[in-house]
Design an enzyme around this catalytic site. Structure first.
Site: not given
Length: 346
Positions: A70, A122
Site C-alpha cells: 500500500d 502499513e
C-alpha cells in the site's frame, strides 16, 4: 557479476514500473492481485493471500522479507528517465518490495527458502502485519523493507497512541454565550501539547478537531484527535493519564496503538545486514526512526529483526518519489548477502 547486475536491473525496471502503474492506497491492495499472481507463476513462488487484510505472501521458509504494497493516497504516473524510476510508492515502499521479491526469487533458485510479503495497510493501521502475527507464523529472522537510504539499518522505532476525545457542552447563542466549548478545549490542548523535539522526548500532537453546526450557536459537541509518539524509555501510562487528567469532563478512547521497538546491535539480522553492506564497500549506519513501521508489529513473531531498504527516506510521501536502478540492485544484493549468512548459521 556485471551480467547478473544487468539482469537484476532489467527485471527490477520491468517489475517496478508494472507495480507503480497499479494504484494501491491503503485498503485498495486487491488491485495488485494479478501482479502477484504473475510473480508467483514466473518465479515459482507459492502465493497466499491473507483473507482479512488482502496481504500477499510469496514463497515458504523461516526467513521473512517483509515490505508493504500500500501507499499514501495520490497517484503519480510512473516513468523512467536515465535509470531513475518515478511514481507513487517508488520509495515507500514498492522499490524495497521489488528488491525483496527479486532477492527471494534468486535465493530460492539457489535452494535457500525465503518468504516475502507485500503487506497491506502499513500506511494506516498495519492490519496486514497484525494479521500475519495471528496466523501462527514464527520466523527465525525478519528483514523489514522500508527506505533507509540503502546504507542505514533501523534498530529502533517509537511507539504511537491514537486517541479520540469527545467533549460536550450546553449550546448557547453566540451573541450572549457565557462559555464556549471551542475556547475551553483549545486552552487544554495548548496545556497538554508536546511539540516533537527529539527522539527521546514524547510528543502529543492534535491532528483533528471538529465542532459546531451553526454560525451563531456555540457548539454542543467537539471531537478531538491526538497523535501521541513515545520512545521505549518513555512511560506509556503516564502519557495517557496526563491527557485524561486534562480532559476529565470528556470521553477518551484509544482507537489504535503500536508498541515501540528496539533491538540489540548484536541481533543476528543487524549483524548480517552490516556485513552485507561492508562486503559491498558501503559504510552502514545504525539509526532510529521517530515514526513507526511494521517492524513494531512483527517483533512479536521473531527474536531477530531489523529494517533496511533502498530509497531516499526524505522522499517518502512526497510527489517527488524516485529511485534508481542501482539503488534497487544494492538492495537486492544486500538482502541476498544477509540472508545467505543467516541461512548458513541456521
Amino acid at each position: 557479476m556485471q551480467q547478473e547486475k544487468e539482469l537484476v536491473k532489467q527485471k527490477a525496471k520491468e517489475l517496478l514500473l508494472d507495480l507503480l502503474s497499479i494504484y494501491t492506497p491503503s485498503k485498495n491492495e486487491t488491485n495488485a492481485t494479478k501482479f502477484f499472481e504473475k510473480i508467483s507463476n514466473e518465479f515459482n513462488l507459492k502465493l497466499e493471500i491473507l483473507p482479512d487484510s488482502n496481504s500477499f505472501i510469496l514463497g515458504e521458509g523461516e526467513i521473512l522479507l517483509a515490505s508493504h504494497v500500500d501507499t499514501v493516497p495520490g497517484y503519480i504516473e510512473p516513468k523512467i528517465e536515465n535509470e531513475v524510476i518515478y511514481g507513487r510508492g517508488a520509495v515507500d515502499a514498492k522499490g524495497p518490495l521489488i528488491s525483496m521479491i527479486i532477492a527471494a526469487w534468486l535465493l530460492n533458485e539457489k535452494g535457500i527458502k525465503v518468504m516475502v510479503s507485500g503487506l497491506a495497510d502499513e500506511e494506516s493501521t498495519s492490519i496486514g502485519a497484525k494479521e500475519l502475527t495471528l496466523k501462527n507464523f514464527n520466523f527465525k529472522h525478519i528483514i523489514v523493507g522500508e527506505p533507509s537510504n540503502g546504507t542505514d539499518i533501523v534498530v529502533e522505532y517509537r511507539g504511537s497512541i491514537q486517541l479520540d476525545i469527545m467533549c460536550e457542552s450546553t449550546p448557547e447563542h453566540s451573541s450572549s454565550a457565557k462559555s464556549n466549548l471551542i475556547v475551553d478545549i483549545s486552552k487544554k490542548i495548548i496545556e497538554v501539547y508536546k511539540q516533537p523535539e527529539n527522539y527521546d522526548k514524547p510528543s502529543i500532537v492534535p491532528t483533528i478537531i471538529r465542532a459546531g453546526e451553526s454560525y451563531n450557536v456555540t457548539p454542543a459537541k467537539l471531537y478531538l484527535h491526538f497523535d501521541v509518539r513515545y520512545a521505549i524509555n518513555n512511560k506509556r501510562d503516564d502519557l495517557i493519564n496526563e491527557i485524561k487528567d486534562k480532559f476529565q469532563e470528556c470521553g477518551l478512547k484509544i482507537v489504535d496503538e503500536t508498541q515501540p521497538v528496539k533491538v540489540s546491535i548484536n541481533n543476528p539480522v543487524v549483524k548480517s545486514l552490516t556485513r552485507a553492506l561492508l562486503k559491498q564497500n558501503i559504510k552502514p549506519r545504525l539509526v532510529r526512526k521517530a515514526g513507526t513501521s511494521d517492524m513494531n508489529i512483527l517483533q512479536k513473531i521473531t527474536t531477530s529483526i531489523a529494517t533496511y531498504g533502498p530509497g531516499n527516506s526524505m522522499l517518502e510521501h512526497t510527489n517527488q518519489e524516485k529511485i534508481t536502478l542501482d539503488e534497487i540492485y544494492i538492495g537486492v544484493k544486500t538482502y541476498m548477502l544477509a540472508i545467505e549468512e543467516l541461512w548458513q548459521k541456521s
